[in-house]
Design a protein around this motif. Sequence first.
Motif, PDB file in Angstrom:
ATOM      1  N   GLU A  40       0.826  -1.219   0.000  1.00  0.00           N
ATOM      2  CA  GLU A  40       0.000   0.000   0.000  1.00  0.00           C
ATOM      3  C   GLU A  40       0.850   1.255   0.000  1.00  0.00           C
ATOM      4  OE1 GLU A  40      -2.775   0.042   3.227  1.00  0.00           O
ATOM      5  OE2 GLU A  40      -3.658  -1.859   2.584  1.00  0.00           O
ATOM      6  N   ARG A  41       2.049   1.158   0.620  1.00  0.00           N
ATOM      7  CA  ARG A  41       2.900   2.342   0.741  1.00  0.00           C
ATOM      8  C   ARG A  41       4.320   1.904   1.074  1.00  0.00           C
ATOM      9  NH1 ARG A  41       3.540   3.521   6.365  1.00  0.00           N
ATOM     10  NH2 ARG A  41       2.100   2.291   7.608  1.00  0.00           N
ATOM     11  N   LEU A  42       5.212   2.866   1.205  1.00  0.00           N
ATOM     12  CA  LEU A  42       6.586   2.586   1.626  1.00  0.00           C
ATOM     13  C   LEU A  42       6.721   2.873   3.111  1.00  0.00           C
ATOM     14  CD1 LEU A  42       8.570   4.307  -1.301  1.00  0.00           C
ATOM     15  CD2 LEU A  42       7.893   1.905  -1.109  1.00  0.00           C
ATOM     16  N   VAL A  43       7.733   2.259   3.723  1.00  0.00           N
ATOM     17  CA  VAL A  43       7.971   2.513   5.145  1.00  0.00           C
ATOM     18  C   VAL A  43       9.473   2.734   5.342  1.00  0.00           C
ATOM     19  CG1 VAL A  43       7.995   0.014   5.617  1.00  0.00           C
ATOM     20  CG2 VAL A  43       7.554   1.580   7.482  1.00  0.00           C
ATOM     21  N   ALA A  44       9.820   3.638   6.248  1.00  0.00           N
ATOM     22  CA  ALA A  44      11.239   3.994   6.443  1.00  0.00           C
ATOM     23  C   ALA A  44      11.999   2.867   7.153  1.00  0.00           C
ATOM     24  CB  ALA A  44      11.324   5.274   7.276  1.00  0.00           C
ATOM     25  N   ILE A  45      13.272   2.702   6.771  1.00  0.00           N
ATOM     26  CA  ILE A  45      14.150   1.745   7.463  1.00  0.00           C
ATOM     27  C   ILE A  45      15.431   2.474   7.863  1.00  0.00           C
ATOM     28  CG2 ILE A  45      13.370  -0.403   6.376  1.00  0.00           C
ATOM     29  CD1 ILE A  45      15.799  -0.094   4.418  1.00  0.00           C
ATOM     30  N   SER A  46      16.100   1.915   8.892  1.00  0.00           N
ATOM     31  CA  SER A  46      17.384   2.517   9.248  1.00  0.00           C
ATOM     32  C   SER A  46      18.521   1.501   9.173  1.00  0.00           C
ATOM     33  CB  SER A  46      17.310   3.143  10.642  1.00  0.00           C
ATOM     34  OG  SER A  46      16.886   2.172  11.553  1.00  0.00           O
ATOM     35  N   ARG A  47      18.206   0.252   8.745  1.00  0.00           N
ATOM     36  CA  ARG A  47      19.273  -0.763   8.638  1.00  0.00           C
ATOM     37  C   ARG A  47      19.120  -1.559   7.350  1.00  0.00           C
ATOM     38  NH1 ARG A  47      21.621  -1.422  13.413  1.00  0.00           N
ATOM     39  NH2 ARG A  47      20.460  -0.657  15.190  1.00  0.00           N
ATOM     40  N   SER A  48      20.287  -1.921   6.764  1.00  0.00           N
ATOM     41  CA  SER A  48      20.280  -2.749   5.559  1.00  0.00           C
ATOM     42  C   SER A  48      21.437  -3.725   5.612  1.00  0.00           C
ATOM     43  CB  SER A  48      20.468  -1.893   4.300  1.00  0.00           C
ATOM     44  OG  SER A  48      19.626  -0.783   4.310  1.00  0.00           O
ATOM     45  N   GLN A  49      21.278  -4.837   4.907  1.00  0.00           N
ATOM     46  CA  GLN A  49      22.355  -5.798   4.694  1.00  0.00           C
ATOM     47  C   GLN A  49      22.389  -6.055   3.192  1.00  0.00           C
ATOM     48  OE1 GLN A  49      24.730  -7.092   6.199  1.00  0.00           O
ATOM     49  NE2 GLN A  49      25.230  -9.052   5.253  1.00  0.00           N
ATOM     50  N   ILE A  50      23.556  -5.805   2.581  1.00  0.00           N
ATOM     51  CA  ILE A  50      23.624  -5.845   1.116  1.00  0.00           C
ATOM     52  C   ILE A  50      24.414  -7.073   0.651  1.00  0.00           C
ATOM     53  CG2 ILE A  50      24.215  -4.518  -0.957  1.00  0.00           C
ATOM     54  CD1 ILE A  50      22.252  -3.029   0.905  1.00  0.00           C
ATOM     55  N   ALA A  51      23.742  -7.974  -0.052  1.00  0.00           N
ATOM     56  CA  ALA A  51      24.401  -9.168  -0.610  1.00  0.00           C
ATOM     57  C   ALA A  51      24.925  -8.839  -2.010  1.00  0.00           C
ATOM     58  CB  ALA A  51      23.428 -10.331  -0.648  1.00  0.00           C
ATOM     59  N   GLY A  52      25.601  -9.813  -2.633  1.00  0.00           N
ATOM     60  CA  GLY A  52      26.138  -9.592  -3.979  1.00  0.00           C
ATOM     61  C   GLY A  52      27.505  -8.948  -3.918  1.00  0.00           C
ATOM     62  N   VAL A  53      28.293  -9.278  -2.895  1.00  0.00           N
ATOM     63  CA  VAL A  53      29.596  -8.638  -2.712  1.00  0.00           C
ATOM     64  C   VAL A  53      30.732  -9.483  -3.292  1.00  0.00           C
ATOM     65  CG1 VAL A  53      31.241  -7.830  -0.951  1.00  0.00           C
ATOM     66  CG2 VAL A  53      28.798  -7.377  -0.679  1.00  0.00           C
ATOM     67  N   SER A  54      30.609 -10.807  -3.186  1.00  0.00           N
ATOM     68  CA  SER A  54      31.701 -11.655  -3.666  1.00  0.00           C
ATOM     69  C   SER A  54      31.886 -11.535  -5.177  1.00  0.00           C
ATOM     70  CB  SER A  54      31.413 -13.127  -3.325  1.00  0.00           C
ATOM     71  OG  SER A  54      32.276 -13.961  -4.069  1.00  0.00           O
ATOM     72  N   TYR A  55      33.135 -11.359  -5.596  1.00  0.00           N
ATOM     73  CA  TYR A  55      33.406 -11.301  -7.039  1.00  0.00           C
ATOM     74  C   TYR A  55      33.058 -12.634  -7.696  1.00  0.00           C
ATOM     75  CZ  TYR A  55      35.802 -10.855 -11.479  1.00  0.00           C
ATOM     76  OH  TYR A  55      36.069 -10.833 -12.813  1.00  0.00           O
ATOM     77  N   LYS A  56      33.157 -13.726  -6.917  1.00  0.00           N
ATOM     78  CA  LYS A  56      32.828 -15.031  -7.490  1.00  0.00           C
ATOM     79  C   LYS A  56      31.350 -15.109  -7.889  1.00  0.00           C
ATOM     80  CE  LYS A  56      32.359 -19.875  -6.399  1.00  0.00           C
ATOM     81  NZ  LYS A  56      32.733 -20.988  -5.547  1.00  0.00           N
ATOM     82  N   THR A  57      30.472 -14.570  -7.046  1.00  0.00           N
ATOM     83  CA  THR A  57      29.035 -14.687  -7.332  1.00  0.00           C
ATOM     84  C   THR A  57      28.499 -13.525  -8.159  1.00  0.00           C
ATOM     85  OG1 THR A  57      28.543 -13.623  -5.221  1.00  0.00           O
ATOM     86  CG2 THR A  57      28.544 -16.025  -5.242  1.00  0.00           C
ATOM     87  N   SER A  58      29.203 -12.389  -8.147  1.00  0.00           N
ATOM     88  CA  SER A  58      28.624 -11.227  -8.840  1.00  0.00           C
ATOM     89  C   SER A  58      29.405 -10.792 -10.079  1.00  0.00           C
ATOM     90  CB  SER A  58      28.495 -10.061  -7.865  1.00  0.00           C
ATOM     91  OG  SER A  58      29.711  -9.853  -7.193  1.00  0.00           O
ATOM     92  N   GLY A  59      30.692 -11.068 -10.147  1.00  0.00           N
ATOM     93  CA  GLY A  59      31.463 -10.864 -11.379  1.00  0.00           C
ATOM     94  C   GLY A  59      31.636  -9.430 -11.831  1.00  0.00           C
ATOM     95  N   ASP A  60      32.075  -9.291 -13.092  1.00  0.00           N
ATOM     96  CA  ASP A  60      32.371  -7.955 -13.639  1.00  0.00           C
ATOM     97  C   ASP A  60      31.153  -7.038 -13.736  1.00  0.00           C
ATOM     98  OD1 ASP A  60      35.170  -8.188 -13.927  1.00  0.00           O
ATOM     99  OD2 ASP A  60      34.874  -9.470 -15.673  1.00  0.00           O
ATOM    100  N   PRO A  61      29.946  -7.560 -14.092  1.00  0.00           N
ATOM    101  CA  PRO A  61      28.806  -6.629 -14.197  1.00  0.00           C
ATOM    102  C   PRO A  61      28.546  -5.882 -12.885  1.00  0.00           C
ATOM    103  CG  PRO A  61      28.262  -8.734 -15.215  1.00  0.00           C
ATOM    104  CD  PRO A  61      29.587  -8.923 -14.533  1.00  0.00           C
ATOM    105  N   THR A  62      28.642  -6.598 -11.756  1.00  0.00           N
ATOM    106  CA  THR A  62      28.413  -5.927 -10.466  1.00  0.00           C
ATOM    107  C   THR A  62      29.529  -4.939 -10.172  1.00  0.00           C
ATOM    108  OG1 THR A  62      27.213  -7.822  -9.620  1.00  0.00           O
ATOM    109  CG2 THR A  62      28.136  -6.332  -7.974  1.00  0.00           C
ATOM    110  N   LEU A  63      30.758  -5.343 -10.463  1.00  0.00           N
ATOM    111  CA  LEU A  63      31.897  -4.446 -10.238  1.00  0.00           C
ATOM    112  C   LEU A  63      31.696  -3.140 -11.011  1.00  0.00           C
ATOM    113  CD1 LEU A  63      34.824  -3.678  -9.482  1.00  0.00           C
ATOM    114  CD2 LEU A  63      35.619  -5.147 -11.320  1.00  0.00           C
ATOM    115  N   GLU A  64      31.341  -3.270 -12.304  1.00  0.00           N
ATOM    116  CA  GLU A  64      31.166  -2.056 -13.129  1.00  0.00           C
ATOM    117  C   GLU A  64      29.998  -1.207 -12.643  1.00  0.00           C
ATOM    118  OE1 GLU A  64      30.980  -3.813 -17.016  1.00  0.00           O
ATOM    119  OE2 GLU A  64      33.036  -4.564 -16.759  1.00  0.00           O
ATOM    120  N   LEU A  65      28.877  -1.878 -12.300  1.00  0.00           N
ATOM    121  CA  LEU A  65      27.693  -1.147 -11.844  1.00  0.00           C
ATOM    122  C   LEU A  65      27.994  -0.394 -10.547  1.00  0.00           C
ATOM    123  CD1 LEU A  65      24.653  -0.475 -12.064  1.00  0.00           C
ATOM    124  CD2 LEU A  65      24.197  -2.596 -10.831  1.00  0.00           C
TER     125      LEU A  65
END
Length: 408
Positions: A40-65
């Motif tokens: 219905e709407r958005l809600v504010a957050i104050s914490r995040s955990q960001i995956a997709g960091v390993s070069y093995k799993t994310s590769g060059d496209p993630t690095l460039e982005l």
Amino acid sequence: MNVIMFLTKDEELILEGESGSVLARAMKLIVTIGDLKGAERLVAISRSQIAGVSYKTSGDPTLELMESLADEGVKVRTHATQNPAGMDLERWKDMKVSPQFAMKQLRICNAYKNLGIKPICTCTPYLSGNRPKLDEVVGFSESSAVAYVNSVIGARTNRHGGLDALSCALVGKVPLMGLLLNENRSGSVYVDIEFEPNDESDYAAIGYYTGKNLKTGEIPVFTGLKNASSDSLKLLGAAAAAAGSVGLFHVLDVTPEAKNKYLVKKWMIEERLNMDKKALKSVYDELSITETPDLVCLGCPHCSVNEVHEIAKKLEGRKVKRGINFWVYTSPNVYDESLKLGYVDTIRSSGGDVFRHTCMVVSPLEEMGFEKLISNSAKACFYVPRMTKGKSTCGLASQKQCVDEFSE
Ligand code: F3S
């Protein structure tokens, strides 16, 4: 863009590009997901955990982005932490990681850092300062952390992908939907555990069995696990999230929502799944290797200080057998604490090692030359063959078995 959910004036302005094109694209992604899932709407957050960091799993496209986003000068609006990378960021040479891999990995972590995401690189941010409170809404994208914070802490997050968690962190908001809502957090199936778990790996096996046997979206309520520790539930949740898509589970009389008898009564659960000793053995049989391992690996999810202590106590006065690497993975914060307390030195004196920032699943095992692994984590057993295209396998065993069999 045709938006269905309610947006505040400020949110509309971000979507229209008032805060720049990166934030407009991030907002567009969040709103699209929210509209598709009926938020219905958005809600504010104050914490995040960001995956997709390993070069093995994310590769060059993630690095460039990530480098291009960092070049734009945008910053996250939350306390955000990075998921594990493909190597210990300082001791990668000791892990036999190649310089080619290492240089790209360091660039990815640096780009995330420039976006304001702390490079602590752990899947247990809740043990390293990024721990939500009961009922707090957050945006986490590591499946084991999602299961833990929803279930063991009683905070609220959906199971975000890396890119949408990043978008939410940049905007500081998540769509109000799914596991954030009371009505979607009720237990839906009792899982009756008909034996007393002996070791922490039994909890991992319980999670694996449950994940495999439940339908998508079901929320298990475990009975018979009154003595479960938070470390055991960390292993259980990680395995259930890997083998199934469990983002929330309850343990009767243990986890916050399942301690509330009034709430449990309202769940009206009709379905039941039983797990007996035979079923437990079937998991160990399925997740087994016959050859001697070249890597014994503990710490998936990353070890707590208590777990590092347990391993150190077991290894004290022993020597890891020749030809076997005995590695423990943890977060930088837990490592520092364990170093101060002498646990890291004890493990190293026995011939083992302790690494930070990474794990057996997201490091480049093929180039490191490991093929046969043993772990107390059913999540690791599930992912190691999949991440190495079947070149490596991983068997399930308790900490105690790992020490008894592979040190003397
Ligand atoms: Fe963490 Fe790696 Fe396991 S990210 S949950 S240690 S697969």
